[in-house]
Design a protein around this motif. Sequence first.
Motif, PDB file in Angstrom:
ATOM      1  N   HIS A 155       0.879  -1.118   0.093  1.00 34.20           N
ATOM      2  CA  HIS A 155      -0.047  -0.061  -0.134  1.00 34.20           C
ATOM      3  C   HIS A 155       0.856   1.234  -0.031  1.00 34.20           C
ATOM      4  O   HIS A 155       1.444   1.539   1.087  1.00 34.20           O
ATOM      5  CB  HIS A 155      -0.992   0.042   1.191  1.00 34.20           C
ATOM      6  CG  HIS A 155      -2.099   1.012   1.111  1.00 34.20           C
ATOM      7  ND1 HIS A 155      -3.203   0.862   1.886  1.00 34.20           N
ATOM      8  CD2 HIS A 155      -2.110   2.271   0.908  1.00 34.20           C
ATOM      9  CE1 HIS A 155      -3.907   1.773   1.592  1.00 34.20           C
ATOM     10  NE2 HIS A 155      -3.305   2.797   1.064  1.00 34.20           N
ATOM     11  N   ASN A 157       1.722   5.259  -0.778  1.00 35.13           N
ATOM     12  CA  ASN A 157       1.398   6.658  -1.309  1.00 35.13           C
ATOM     13  C   ASN A 157       2.407   7.296  -1.906  1.00 35.13           C
ATOM     14  O   ASN A 157       3.394   7.104  -1.131  1.00 35.13           O
ATOM     15  CB  ASN A 157       0.649   7.507   0.008  1.00 35.13           C
ATOM     16  CG  ASN A 157      -0.525   6.684   0.379  1.00 35.13           C
ATOM     17  OD1 ASN A 157      -1.178   7.384   1.260  1.00 35.13           O
ATOM     18  ND2 ASN A 157      -0.996   5.638  -0.121  1.00 35.13           N
ATOM     19  N   HIS A 176      -7.429  -0.720   5.242  1.00 38.29           N
ATOM     20  CA  HIS A 176      -8.139  -1.287   3.740  1.00 38.29           C
ATOM     21  C   HIS A 176      -7.644  -2.678   3.851  1.00 38.29           C
ATOM     22  O   HIS A 176      -8.602  -3.596   3.391  1.00 38.29           O
ATOM     23  CB  HIS A 176      -7.652  -0.330   2.832  1.00 38.29           C
ATOM     24  CG  HIS A 176      -8.290   0.798   2.567  1.00 38.29           C
ATOM     25  ND1 HIS A 176      -9.609   1.247   1.908  1.00 38.29           N
ATOM     26  CD2 HIS A 176      -7.777   2.127   2.744  1.00 38.29           C
ATOM     27  CE1 HIS A 176      -9.645   2.474   1.951  1.00 38.29           C
ATOM     28  NE2 HIS A 176      -8.587   3.041   2.507  1.00 38.29           N
ATOM     29  N   TYR A 235       0.494   6.386  -6.585  1.00 40.02           N
ATOM     30  CA  TYR A 235      -0.230   5.630  -5.577  1.00 40.02           C
ATOM     31  C   TYR A 235      -0.342   4.351  -6.157  1.00 40.02           C
ATOM     32  O   TYR A 235      -1.077   4.100  -7.180  1.00 40.02           O
ATOM     33  CB  TYR A 235      -1.923   6.513  -5.559  1.00 40.02           C
ATOM     34  CG  TYR A 235      -2.485   6.021  -4.638  1.00 40.02           C
ATOM     35  CD1 TYR A 235      -3.390   4.911  -5.049  1.00 40.02           C
ATOM     36  CD2 TYR A 235      -2.515   6.171  -3.374  1.00 40.02           C
ATOM     37  CE1 TYR A 235      -4.537   4.394  -4.188  1.00 40.02           C
ATOM     38  CE2 TYR A 235      -3.280   5.582  -2.326  1.00 40.02           C
ATOM     39  CZ  TYR A 235      -4.260   4.809  -2.901  1.00 40.02           C
ATOM     40  OH  TYR A 235      -5.111   4.249  -1.770  1.00 40.02           O
TER      41      TYR A 235
END
Length: 336
Positions: A155, A157, A176, A235
């Motif tokens: 994950h 960013n 998530h 992302y």
Amino acid sequence: MTIKIGVIGTGAIGADHTRRITQTLVGAEVIALTDVNADSAHKVKSDLGLNAEVYADGHELIANSGVDAVLVTCWGPAHEEFVVAAIKAGKYVFCEKPLATTAAGCRNIVEAEMAAGKKLVQVGFMRPYDSGYKLLKEAIDAGEIGAPLMIHAAHRNPTVPEQYITPMAIHDTLIHELDVFRWLLDDDYVSAQVVFPRKSKHAHDQVADPQIVMLETKKGIRIDVEIFVNCQYGYDIQCSVVGEEGIANLPEPQALTLRKNAQLGQSILTDWKDRFIAAYDVELQDFIDGVATQNLTGPNSWSGLAAAVSADACVKAQESGLIEPIEMPETPEFYR
Ligand SMILES: NC(=O)C1=CN([C@@H]2O[C@H](COP(=O)(O)OP(=O)(O)OC[C@H]3O[C@@H](n4cnc5c(N)ncnc54)[C@H](O)[C@@H]3O)[C@@H](O)[C@H]2O)C=CC1
Ligand SMILES: O=C1[C@H](O)[C@H](O)[C@@H](O)[C@H](O)[C@H]1O
């Protein structure tokens, strides 16, 4: 019947959800807005040309008899207060993840909802609505790869703001994965461990970044998730499910492949708004339809609690460096 919606928190996702309700989805209208930064609420109203009232605070908005349903899209620590207030007012509520930043907060919401005797809450876990994750789920359930053995995930960013601190990598970001892996595997977690690789120079003082979270499930599946919130390049959400007879990977978002100037490449998205735009549309249309039919079918408060129980253990593992147990409570009949 048009569902009249009030929005609490008109920042990035509150504004985006208000836009989609107004311009993309059917069956609902935003008639009330509030934000502690009132200018933000007025700007969303003006930008979208809404016939809406701006309220001083979320409780005033919830008390408005003209509001059928509430969107809680403010900062995570403020979710519990408004979700409980909406439940007590008998109003449907879509609460962005996390439902609450701790399991204790989620338990308060579950208790309020059970006392109300009606499922009024949908949580903003949008990945089960994403077409890529649905393909993964279909492949696993069809036995395409045999029994799942491991998941390798990431994950990433591009950057996070100064207010983003180490525990948020769990209760705001990893939440998530904690939700979607339970759904993908039809399984629950039994332990968590967190390790910290060399820190990126792009990470500010208050956030350990990257982090690797290792989970074990009741079926013995081992999961590793890289959380890297200052990766700079984009992302990027990755998920590879390794089974006894094959591997199923989350599809990359559709992108043009360009061959030019002796180069071969694709663009990478840089914002969650774009990466999951379709999933946000589908989840919120599901919420609107659920309110209209008085029957919510999306991720509920128990999903929020289950993710938070696991998140609490991960935050403890961040601090202890140990393998921490995850004790998932039995799902009440009310949520089965
Ligand atoms: N499902 C997803 O993929 C995503 C979910 N989120 C979630 O949405 C929530 C908001 O995140 P962002 O929009 O990125 O943050 P943001 O900081 O852009 O917006 C939050 C807004 O809430 C307002 N606010 C804070 N406390 C409030 C209160 N007590 N009453 C009214 N307004 C208040 C702030 O002034 C701000 O305008 C968070 O819970 C976050 O985890 C955020 C991004 C993506
Ligand atoms: O839900 C989100 C986004 O999906 C980002 O990936 C996270 O890192 C962010 O913290 C969170 O708000």
